[in-house]
Design a protein around this motif. Structure first.
Motif, PDB file in Angstrom:
ATOM      1  N   MET A   1      39.731  64.719  34.550  1.00 43.82           N
ATOM      2  CA  MET A   1      40.223  63.340  34.596  1.00 43.82           C
ATOM      3  C   MET A   1      39.754  62.608  33.336  1.00 43.82           C
ATOM      4  O   MET A   1      38.569  62.544  33.053  1.00 43.82           O
ATOM      5  N   ASN A   2      40.705  62.075  32.574  1.00 46.77           N
ATOM      6  CA  ASN A   2      40.382  61.470  31.295  1.00 46.77           C
ATOM      7  C   ASN A   2      39.894  60.036  31.399  1.00 46.77           C
ATOM      8  O   ASN A   2      39.129  59.564  30.556  1.00 46.77           O
ATOM      9  N   LYS A   3      40.340  59.316  32.399  1.00 43.87           N
ATOM     10  CA  LYS A   3      39.988  57.903  32.509  1.00 43.87           C
ATOM     11  C   LYS A   3      38.651  57.715  33.213  1.00 43.87           C
ATOM     12  O   LYS A   3      38.297  58.485  34.118  1.00 43.87           O
ATOM     13  N   PRO A   4      37.889  56.672  32.826  1.00 51.49           N
ATOM     14  CA  PRO A   4      36.700  56.329  33.599  1.00 51.49           C
ATOM     15  C   PRO A   4      37.112  55.925  35.013  1.00 51.49           C
ATOM     16  O   PRO A   4      38.212  55.418  35.233  1.00 51.49           O
ATOM     17  N   ILE A   5      36.219  56.152  35.967  1.00 49.20           N
ATOM     18  CA  ILE A   5      36.523  55.901  37.379  1.00 49.20           C
ATOM     19  C   ILE A   5      35.809  54.639  37.841  1.00 49.20           C
ATOM     20  O   ILE A   5      34.600  54.480  37.629  1.00 49.20           O
ATOM     21  N   ILE A   6      36.566  53.743  38.482  1.00 46.12           N
ATOM     22  CA  ILE A   6      35.975  52.582  39.137  1.00 46.12           C
ATOM     23  C   ILE A   6      36.551  52.483  40.548  1.00 46.12           C
ATOM     24  O   ILE A   6      37.532  53.150  40.876  1.00 46.12           O
ATOM     25  N   ALA A   7      35.928  51.660  41.377  1.00 44.82           N
ATOM     26  CA  ALA A   7      36.425  51.431  42.732  1.00 44.82           C
ATOM     27  C   ALA A   7      36.565  49.932  42.949  1.00 44.82           C
ATOM     28  O   ALA A   7      35.745  49.149  42.465  1.00 44.82           O
ATOM     29  N   ILE A   8      37.608  49.562  43.669  1.00 44.80           N
ATOM     30  CA  ILE A   8      37.804  48.161  44.050  1.00 44.80           C
ATOM     31  C   ILE A   8      38.008  48.107  45.559  1.00 44.80           C
ATOM     32  O   ILE A   8      38.849  48.824  46.113  1.00 44.80           O
ATOM     33  N   SER A   9      37.229  47.267  46.212  1.00 40.00           N
ATOM     34  CA  SER A   9      37.351  47.091  47.656  1.00 40.00           C
ATOM     35  C   SER A   9      37.806  45.664  47.965  1.00 40.00           C
ATOM     36  O   SER A   9      37.195  44.705  47.514  1.00 40.00           O
ATOM     37  N   VAL A  10      38.898  45.564  48.719  1.00 35.89           N
ATOM     38  CA  VAL A  10      39.329  44.279  49.281  1.00 35.89           C
ATOM     39  C   VAL A  10      39.407  44.489  50.790  1.00 35.89           C
ATOM     40  O   VAL A  10      40.431  44.949  51.298  1.00 35.89           O
ATOM     41  N   PRO A  11      38.328  44.220  51.520  1.00 40.35           N
ATOM     42  CA  PRO A  11      38.300  44.529  52.960  1.00 40.35           C
ATOM     43  C   PRO A  11      39.450  43.877  53.714  1.00 40.35           C
ATOM     44  O   PRO A  11      39.857  42.751  53.410  1.00 40.35           O
ATOM     45  N   THR A  12      39.971  44.586  54.693  1.00 37.67           N
ATOM     46  CA  THR A  12      41.110  44.088  55.457  1.00 37.67           C
ATOM     47  C   THR A  12      40.663  43.179  56.602  1.00 37.67           C
ATOM     48  O   THR A  12      39.557  43.298  57.111  1.00 37.67           O
ATOM     49  N   GLY A  13      41.547  42.260  56.976  1.00 39.70           N
ATOM     50  CA  GLY A  13      41.307  41.429  58.150  1.00 39.70           C
ATOM     51  C   GLY A  13      40.306  40.310  57.969  1.00 39.70           C
ATOM     52  O   GLY A  13      39.850  39.718  58.956  1.00 39.70           O
ATOM     53  N   ILE A  14      39.945  39.982  56.708  1.00 41.94           N
ATOM     54  CA  ILE A  14      38.964  38.912  56.490  1.00 41.94           C
ATOM     55  C   ILE A  14      39.534  37.792  55.616  1.00 41.94           C
ATOM     56  O   ILE A  14      38.809  37.000  55.047  1.00 41.94           O
ATOM     57  N   GLY A  15      40.858  37.746  55.517  1.00 44.13           N
ATOM     58  CA  GLY A  15      41.516  36.623  54.858  1.00 44.13           C
ATOM     59  C   GLY A  15      41.243  36.482  53.377  1.00 44.13           C
ATOM     60  O   GLY A  15      41.176  35.359  52.865  1.00 44.13           O
ATOM     61  N   ALA A  16      41.122  37.594  52.659  1.00 47.38           N
ATOM     62  CA  ALA A  16      40.884  37.500  51.213  1.00 47.38           C
ATOM     63  C   ALA A  16      42.027  36.743  50.537  1.00 47.38           C
ATOM     64  O   ALA A  16      43.202  37.023  50.776  1.00 47.38           O
ATOM     65  N   ASP A  17      41.674  35.781  49.705  1.00 45.98           N
ATOM     66  CA  ASP A  17      42.697  35.012  48.981  1.00 45.98           C
ATOM     67  C   ASP A  17      43.617  35.922  48.172  1.00 45.98           C
ATOM     68  O   ASP A  17      44.813  35.674  48.059  1.00 45.98           O
ATOM     69  N   ILE A  18      43.020  36.947  47.602  1.00 47.53           N
ATOM     70  CA  ILE A  18      43.781  37.931  46.829  1.00 47.53           C
ATOM     71  C   ILE A  18      43.581  39.294  47.478  1.00 47.53           C
ATOM     72  O   ILE A  18      42.458  39.781  47.588  1.00 47.53           O
ATOM     73  N   GLY A  19      44.659  39.888  47.963  1.00 50.63           N
ATOM     74  CA  GLY A  19      44.556  41.193  48.602  1.00 50.63           C
ATOM     75  C   GLY A  19      44.455  41.144  50.111  1.00 50.63           C
ATOM     76  O   GLY A  19      44.354  42.189  50.759  1.00 50.63           O
ATOM     77  N   GLY A  20      44.506  39.952  50.677  1.00 48.22           N
ATOM     78  CA  GLY A  20      44.396  39.829  52.124  1.00 48.22           C
ATOM     79  C   GLY A  20      45.725  39.725  52.833  1.00 48.22           C
ATOM     80  O   GLY A  20      45.771  39.514  54.043  1.00 48.22           O
ATOM     81  N   TYR A  21      46.821  39.898  52.103  1.00 49.73           N
ATOM     82  CA  TYR A  21      48.133  39.666  52.693  1.00 49.73           C
ATOM     83  C   TYR A  21      48.998  40.923  52.608  1.00 49.73           C
ATOM     84  O   TYR A  21      48.668  41.941  53.189  1.00 49.73           O
TER      85      TYR A  21
END
Length: 329
Positions: A1-21
């Motif tokens: 894998m050539n790209k660096p690896i990162i993780a993004i978590s937007v937990p479900t069911g907690i009304g995140a302004d971005i990613g909660g819909y």
């Protein structure tokens, strides 16, 4: 894998302004994936008939996401054009007319995108989905979880490498605030319960798509964050597209593990998850972004010092590109 690896978590069911819909983090996920291989949870990129997923993302359900950072598993991301064989579980409570829409959807996905549906199993008893919302967090329970286990076992014996689940949801799952992008996803919590059941028992990719009695397309102009749901009669397409290229689960030393991850990026008030606490323990760098949720589990309450903090995901991405010496596309 050539790209660096990162993780993004937007937990479900907690009304995140971005990613909660409805896949409303998708455009940001694609921006990050231009520069990184992205480990991300399904609800961040699932948008009804649309999905933001691509081969630069590893679609990892919540239980597997936590297990990954706890050091219990590794993952083997898909290479371009590699796909999983997917088994489907349908709740027998789904009315015939609604089921037919989902079956046509599967046929369309196979014809248009070549998504491999290896087998379908129907539960013998209704799953019995029950919804709850408490303290602005959605959750719930199911009356007959063993039905899902039995069906999943049959699918895996038939060669399924991932499992999609479609359960019937009654009309009381609708929420006007959520439809206006002002509340929490009323079914996000129970969807996590359903998918966790499969991933915990079988350690394979799994995701859930709800089936509603009302399959009409909305004519209202609503908030863009929920617009993909308003034009979806079924939410199966995004789930199937995500599962088709979801990573396989492997032993810790036989794939990508948490030691390969540069950063875990999370909302600033959602630091209480197992994944975050495992990262603190295992010295994985945590980045927080100002993305409001109904939670208030902050760095001060947990005595955690994030590696970096940002006002927006755009600022976060721009800084990481510069910091890691990547060429801006």
């Amino acid at each position: 894998m050539n790209k660096p690896i990162i993780a993004i978590s937007v937990p479900t069911g907690i009304g995140a302004d971005i990613g909660g819909y409805a896949g409303d983090f998708g455009y940001l996920a694609r921006e990050f994936a231009k520069y990184f291989h992205l480990i991300i949870n399904p609800n961040a990129v699932n948008g009804g008939i649309f999905s933001a997923i691509n081969y630069d993302m590893s679609y990892l359900e919540g239980h597997l996401f936590d297990s990954f950072f706890e050091g219990k598993i590794a993952i083997v991301p898909k290479k371009p054009y590699e796909t999983n064989k997917i088994g489907i579980i349908f709740d027998c409570a789904i009315p015939k007319n609604v089921l037919n829409v989902h079956l046509n959807t599967l046929s369309a996905l196979k014809m248009v995108q070549g998504i491999d549906t290896i087998a379908i199993e129907y539960t013998k008893k209704p799953i019995g989905v029950e919804l709850e919302i408490e303290n602005n967090i959605s959750y719930g329970s199911i009356k007959n979880p063993d039905e899902l286990i039995i069906c999943a076992e049959k699918l895996i014996k038939k060669g399924a490498e991932a499992v999609a689940i479609v359960c019937y949801f009654s009309e009381d799952s609708e929420d006007e605030n959520y439809s206006n992008a002002q509340g929490i996803d009323p079914i996000g919590g129970i969807e996590a319960v359903i998918s966790h059941l499969i991933t915990k028992n079988f350690l394979i990719p799994s995701a859930h798509a709800p089936a509603f009695l009302d399959i009409d397309i909305s004519e209202k102009i609503e908030n863009p964050k929920v617009s993909s749901e308003l034009i979806s009669s079924t939410y199966l397409p995004c789930v199937m597209q995500g599962l088709s290229i979801a990573p396989l689960v492997a032993d810790f030393n036989n794939g990508v593990n948490y030691k390969d991850v540069q950063y875990l990026i999370v909302p600033y008030g959602a630091l209480g998850s197992s994944a975050v606490l495992s990262c603190v323990k295992n010295n994985v760098k945590i980045i927080t972004v100002k993305n409001k949720t109904t939670l208030d589990v902050t760095k001060d309450k947990l005595n955690i010092t994030p590696y970096m903090e940002f006002e927006s995901y755009e600022e976060c991405l721009s800084t990481l590109i510069e910091k890691m010496g990547l060429i801006k596309i």
